[in-house]
Design a protein around this motif. Structure first.
Motif, PDB file in Angstrom:
ATOM      1  N   PHE A  91      16.458 -12.061  -7.461  1.00 42.30           N
ATOM      2  CA  PHE A  91      16.152 -10.793  -8.107  1.00 42.30           C
ATOM      3  C   PHE A  91      17.292 -10.428  -9.048  1.00 42.30           C
ATOM      4  CE2 PHE A  91      13.429  -9.261  -4.304  1.00 42.30           C
ATOM      5  CZ  PHE A  91      12.269  -9.703  -4.926  1.00 42.30           C
ATOM      6  N   PHE A  92      16.977  -9.675 -10.101  1.00 46.05           N
ATOM      7  CA  PHE A  92      18.004  -9.130 -10.968  1.00 46.05           C
ATOM      8  C   PHE A  92      18.509  -7.809 -10.392  1.00 46.05           C
ATOM      9  CE2 PHE A  92      19.025  -6.388 -14.698  1.00 46.05           C
ATOM     10  CZ  PHE A  92      20.185  -7.047 -15.078  1.00 46.05           C
ATOM     11  N   GLU A  93      17.564  -6.926 -10.041  1.00 47.97           N
ATOM     12  CA  GLU A  93      17.864  -5.684  -9.330  1.00 47.97           C
ATOM     13  C   GLU A  93      16.964  -5.635  -8.102  1.00 47.97           C
ATOM     14  OE1 GLU A  93      18.616  -2.560 -12.947  1.00 47.97           O
ATOM     15  OE2 GLU A  93      16.573  -3.327 -12.661  1.00 47.97           O
ATOM     16  N   SER A  94      17.380  -4.948  -7.080  1.00 46.32           N
ATOM     17  CA  SER A  94      16.561  -4.895  -5.874  1.00 46.32           C
ATOM     18  C   SER A  94      16.691  -3.550  -5.174  1.00 46.32           C
ATOM     19  CB  SER A  94      16.955  -6.023  -4.901  1.00 46.32           C
ATOM     20  OG  SER A  94      18.296  -5.887  -4.486  1.00 46.32           O
ATOM     21  N   LYS A  95      15.711  -3.281  -4.339  1.00 45.03           N
ATOM     22  CA  LYS A  95      15.667  -2.038  -3.581  1.00 45.03           C
ATOM     23  C   LYS A  95      15.152  -2.350  -2.183  1.00 45.03           C
ATOM     24  CE  LYS A  95      13.406   2.501  -3.555  1.00 45.03           C
ATOM     25  NZ  LYS A  95      12.502   3.412  -4.307  1.00 45.03           N
ATOM     26  N   LEU A 113      12.220  -5.073  -2.482  1.00 42.67           N
ATOM     27  CA  LEU A 113      11.489  -5.078  -3.743  1.00 42.67           C
ATOM     28  C   LEU A 113      12.472  -5.354  -4.869  1.00 42.67           C
ATOM     29  CD1 LEU A 113       8.625  -4.349  -5.013  1.00 42.67           C
ATOM     30  CD2 LEU A 113       9.604  -2.080  -5.399  1.00 42.67           C
ATOM     31  N   GLY A 114      12.085  -6.190  -5.817  1.00 43.10           N
ATOM     32  CA  GLY A 114      13.014  -6.504  -6.890  1.00 43.10           C
ATOM     33  C   GLY A 114      12.317  -6.885  -8.175  1.00 43.10           C
ATOM     34  N   ASN A 115      13.101  -6.947  -9.254  1.00 47.21           N
ATOM     35  CA  ASN A 115      12.602  -7.452 -10.522  1.00 47.21           C
ATOM     36  C   ASN A 115      13.345  -8.742 -10.865  1.00 47.21           C
ATOM     37  OD1 ASN A 115      15.128  -6.519 -11.345  1.00 47.21           O
ATOM     38  ND2 ASN A 115      14.311  -4.689 -12.345  1.00 47.21           N
ATOM     39  N   TYR A 116      12.967  -9.363 -11.967  1.00 44.30           N
ATOM     40  CA  TYR A 116      13.504 -10.677 -12.315  1.00 44.30           C
ATOM     41  C   TYR A 116      13.990 -10.706 -13.768  1.00 44.30           C
ATOM     42  CZ  TYR A 116      10.275 -12.051  -8.472  1.00 44.30           C
ATOM     43  OH  TYR A 116       9.575 -12.154  -7.292  1.00 44.30           O
ATOM     44  N   LYS A 117      14.903 -11.624 -14.033  1.00 45.57           N
ATOM     45  CA  LYS A 117      15.154 -12.066 -15.387  1.00 45.57           C
ATOM     46  C   LYS A 117      14.348 -13.345 -15.663  1.00 45.57           C
ATOM     47  CE  LYS A 117      18.108  -9.388 -17.648  1.00 45.57           C
ATOM     48  NZ  LYS A 117      19.450  -9.857 -17.981  1.00 45.57           N
ATOM     49  N   GLU A 118      14.017 -14.068 -14.613  1.00 50.86           N
ATOM     50  CA  GLU A 118      13.204 -15.284 -14.707  1.00 50.86           C
ATOM     51  C   GLU A 118      12.043 -15.146 -13.732  1.00 50.86           C
ATOM     52  OE1 GLU A 118      13.591 -20.118 -13.925  1.00 50.86           O
ATOM     53  OE2 GLU A 118      15.400 -18.872 -14.099  1.00 50.86           O
ATOM     54  N   VAL A 119      10.881 -14.743 -14.234  1.00 50.32           N
ATOM     55  CA  VAL A 119       9.721 -14.534 -13.379  1.00 50.32           C
ATOM     56  C   VAL A 119       9.300 -15.876 -12.779  1.00 50.32           C
ATOM     57  CG1 VAL A 119       7.296 -13.826 -13.317  1.00 50.32           C
ATOM     58  CG2 VAL A 119       8.943 -12.543 -14.710  1.00 50.32           C
ATOM     59  N   PRO A 120       9.099 -15.946 -11.459  1.00 54.38           N
ATOM     60  CA  PRO A 120       8.690 -17.211 -10.840  1.00 54.38           C
ATOM     61  C   PRO A 120       7.391 -17.740 -11.440  1.00 54.38           C
ATOM     62  CG  PRO A 120       9.333 -15.615  -9.171  1.00 54.38           C
ATOM     63  CD  PRO A 120       9.276 -14.877 -10.478  1.00 54.38           C
ATOM     64  N   SER A 144      12.006  -7.996 -15.954  1.00 59.61           N
ATOM     65  CA  SER A 144      10.551  -8.124 -15.809  1.00 59.61           C
ATOM     66  C   SER A 144       9.840  -6.826 -15.465  1.00 59.61           C
ATOM     67  CB  SER A 144      10.234  -9.154 -14.723  1.00 59.61           C
ATOM     68  OG  SER A 144      10.631  -8.673 -13.446  1.00 59.61           O
ATOM     69  N   GLY A 145      10.559  -5.835 -14.953  1.00 64.49           N
ATOM     70  CA  GLY A 145       9.888  -4.617 -14.566  1.00 64.49           C
ATOM     71  C   GLY A 145      10.858  -3.521 -14.141  1.00 64.49           C
ATOM     72  N   ARG A 146      10.326  -2.333 -13.969  1.00 64.80           N
ATOM     73  CA  ARG A 146      11.112  -1.177 -13.554  1.00 64.80           C
ATOM     74  C   ARG A 146      10.901  -0.932 -12.071  1.00 64.80           C
ATOM     75  NH1 ARG A 146       8.010  -0.290 -17.549  1.00 64.80           N
ATOM     76  NH2 ARG A 146       6.620   0.991 -16.296  1.00 64.80           N
ATOM     77  N   LEU A 147      11.991  -0.805 -11.341  1.00 55.55           N
ATOM     78  CA  LEU A 147      11.885  -0.491  -9.918  1.00 55.55           C
ATOM     79  C   LEU A 147      11.556   0.978  -9.736  1.00 55.55           C
ATOM     80  CD1 LEU A 147      14.918  -2.433  -8.396  1.00 55.55           C
ATOM     81  CD2 LEU A 147      12.510  -3.096  -8.375  1.00 55.55           C
ATOM     82  N   PRO A 148      10.701   1.321  -8.774  1.00 61.72           N
ATOM     83  CA  PRO A 148      10.393   2.736  -8.535  1.00 61.72           C
ATOM     84  C   PRO A 148      11.637   3.494  -8.077  1.00 61.72           C
ATOM     85  CG  PRO A 148       9.516   1.354  -6.775  1.00 61.72           C
ATOM     86  CD  PRO A 148       9.976   0.443  -7.861  1.00 61.72           C
ATOM     87  N   GLY A 149      11.771   4.703  -8.561  1.00 57.69           N
ATOM     88  CA  GLY A 149      12.914   5.516  -8.165  1.00 57.69           C
ATOM     89  C   GLY A 149      14.167   5.223  -8.954  1.00 57.69           C
ATOM     90  N   GLN A 160       0.817  -1.216   0.000  1.00 58.76           N
ATOM     91  CA  GLN A 160       0.000   0.000   0.000  1.00 58.76           C
ATOM     92  C   GLN A 160       0.848   1.262   0.000  1.00 58.76           C
ATOM     93  OE1 GLN A 160      -4.189  -0.777   2.112  1.00 58.76           O
ATOM     94  NE2 GLN A 160      -2.483  -0.990   3.512  1.00 58.76           N
ATOM     95  N   SER A 161       2.082   1.164   0.504  1.00 53.75           N
ATOM     96  CA  SER A 161       2.945   2.339   0.583  1.00 53.75           C
ATOM     97  C   SER A 161       3.665   2.631  -0.733  1.00 53.75           C
ATOM     98  CB  SER A 161       3.981   2.155   1.696  1.00 53.75           C
ATOM     99  OG  SER A 161       4.947   1.169   1.343  1.00 53.75           O
ATOM    100  N   LEU A 162       3.642   1.671  -1.674  1.00 51.05           N
ATOM    101  CA  LEU A 162       4.366   1.836  -2.927  1.00 51.05           C
ATOM    102  C   LEU A 162       3.581   2.699  -3.908  1.00 51.05           C
ATOM    103  CD1 LEU A 162       5.514  -1.852  -3.561  1.00 51.05           C
ATOM    104  CD2 LEU A 162       6.949   0.028  -2.738  1.00 51.05           C
ATOM    105  N   ASP A 163       4.307   3.427  -4.736  1.00 51.73           N
ATOM    106  CA  ASP A 163       3.675   4.068  -5.875  1.00 51.73           C
ATOM    107  C   ASP A 163       3.175   2.977  -6.822  1.00 51.73           C
ATOM    108  OD1 ASP A 163       4.318   6.585  -4.931  1.00 51.73           O
ATOM    109  OD2 ASP A 163       6.245   6.636  -5.976  1.00 51.73           O
ATOM    110  N   THR A 164       2.039   3.214  -7.446  1.00 50.54           N
ATOM    111  CA  THR A 164       1.458   2.181  -8.307  1.00 50.54           C
ATOM    112  C   THR A 164       1.992   2.271  -9.734  1.00 50.54           C
ATOM    113  OG1 THR A 164      -0.440   3.627  -8.690  1.00 50.54           O
ATOM    114  CG2 THR A 164      -0.673   1.926  -6.986  1.00 50.54           C
ATOM    115  N   ASN A 165       3.311   2.349  -9.860  1.00 47.20           N
ATOM    116  CA  ASN A 165       3.931   2.317 -11.195  1.00 47.20           C
ATOM    117  C   ASN A 165       4.401   0.895 -11.512  1.00 47.20           C
ATOM    118  OD1 ASN A 165       5.978   2.247  -9.344  1.00 47.20           O
ATOM    119  ND2 ASN A 165       7.298   3.718 -10.400  1.00 47.20           N
ATOM    120  N   TRP A 166       3.714  -0.081 -10.990  1.00 48.37           N
ATOM    121  CA  TRP A 166       3.957  -1.488 -11.275  1.00 48.37           C
ATOM    122  C   TRP A 166       2.613  -2.116 -11.649  1.00 48.37           C
ATOM    123  CZ3 TRP A 166       0.997  -4.315  -7.900  1.00 48.37           C
ATOM    124  CH2 TRP A 166       0.634  -3.679  -6.699  1.00 48.37           C
TER     125      TRP A 166
END
Length: 243
Positions: free
Chosen positions: A129-133, A141-148, A238-243, A110-116
């Motif tokens: 994760f490929f990248e993480s925050k 929070l992270g994105n993937y190269k191989e989505v589970p 798989s996606g863009r991390l916020p920020g 709920q605290s995240l921006d909804t840009n996902w």
């Protein structure tokens, strides 16, 4: 509070009672969503949902009744999100055990921006994760190269549901379609550590409905073509991390 929707077949009463009780004990509320039984669909209904010709060309095996019903169930939830203009919600399958820290995951989402578009809440394998925050002292929070794979639990936004509605008629299992995220520009992230897990007391509904059968009508060529497509997809983030 984010809406929590639990997919549950009408005859799976014990599963609903187990999971809804866990949710209530954590101070959360949930709504039951009646799942679709693939084997109960007529031939005409299946043809309106499932493109067998595209399946033969673009997937490595035919879908079973259990997989078709599973996809239809999730698709109907995405339609509900769009019809009711729900900004964001959490979707859970009913064969889960929920950790006591799950409400914290809800708060983080709920605290995240909804840009996902989608946040995966479970992975049966330790997919990195490929990248993480780092979000706080516990959650990342992270994105993937191989989505589970799997659709046991995820958060989804209104925009994510709109994108996924473009899948009809489908030709792959629902979790595999999510893995091919780039086809819809679907922004898929994950939050770790995962706070839900599969309840091993319950047999998979897909396995139960398929009577133990899963793979069927495959071939070496179909497998090879599928593996190449998946390999190319896994070269994309798989996606863009916020920020």
């Amino acid at each position: 509070m984010l809406p929590i929707i639990i997919i549950n077949l009408d005859d799976s009463i014990q599963r609903w009672e187990s999971l809804s009780k866990q949710v209530a004990e954590l101070g959360l509320s949930c709504t039951r969503f009646s799942a679709t039984l693939g084997s109960a669909l007529s031939v005409q209904e299946k043809q309106s949902w499932y493109d067998s010709a595209a399946n033969a060309k673009r997937h490595h095996r035919n879908l079973t009744n259990g997989e078709i019903g599973c996809y239809v169930s999730h698709y109907r939830i995405w339609q509900k999100i769009v019809n009711e203009n729900i900004p964001c919600c959490i979707v859970l399958e009913d064969d889960l055990t929920i950790d006591n820290a799950f409400p914290q995951v809800v708060d983080v989402i709920q605290s995240l921006d909804t840009n996902w578009d989608m946040i995966k809440l479970y992975d049966g394998r330790p997919t990195p994760f490929f990248e993480s925050k780092q979000l706080d002292n516990e959650f990342t929070l992270g994105n993937y190269k191989e989505v589970p794979n799997g659709t046991q639990g995820y958060a989804i936004t209104l925009e994510g549901a709109r994108k996924l509605l473009k899948r009809k008629p489908f030709f792959r299992p629902v979790d595999v379609d999510i893995q091919f995220h780039s086809e819809l520009s679907l922004n898929v992230l994950g939050i770790k550590p995962y706070k839900i897990s599969v309840d091993q007391r319950f047999e998979s509904d897909i396995i139960r409905i398929n009577k133990g059968q899963h793979n069927n009508h495959s071939s070496a060529l179909r497998n090879l073509k599928y593996r190449i497509k998946m390999f190319l997809e896994r070269r994309k983030v798989s996606g863009r991390l916020p920020g």
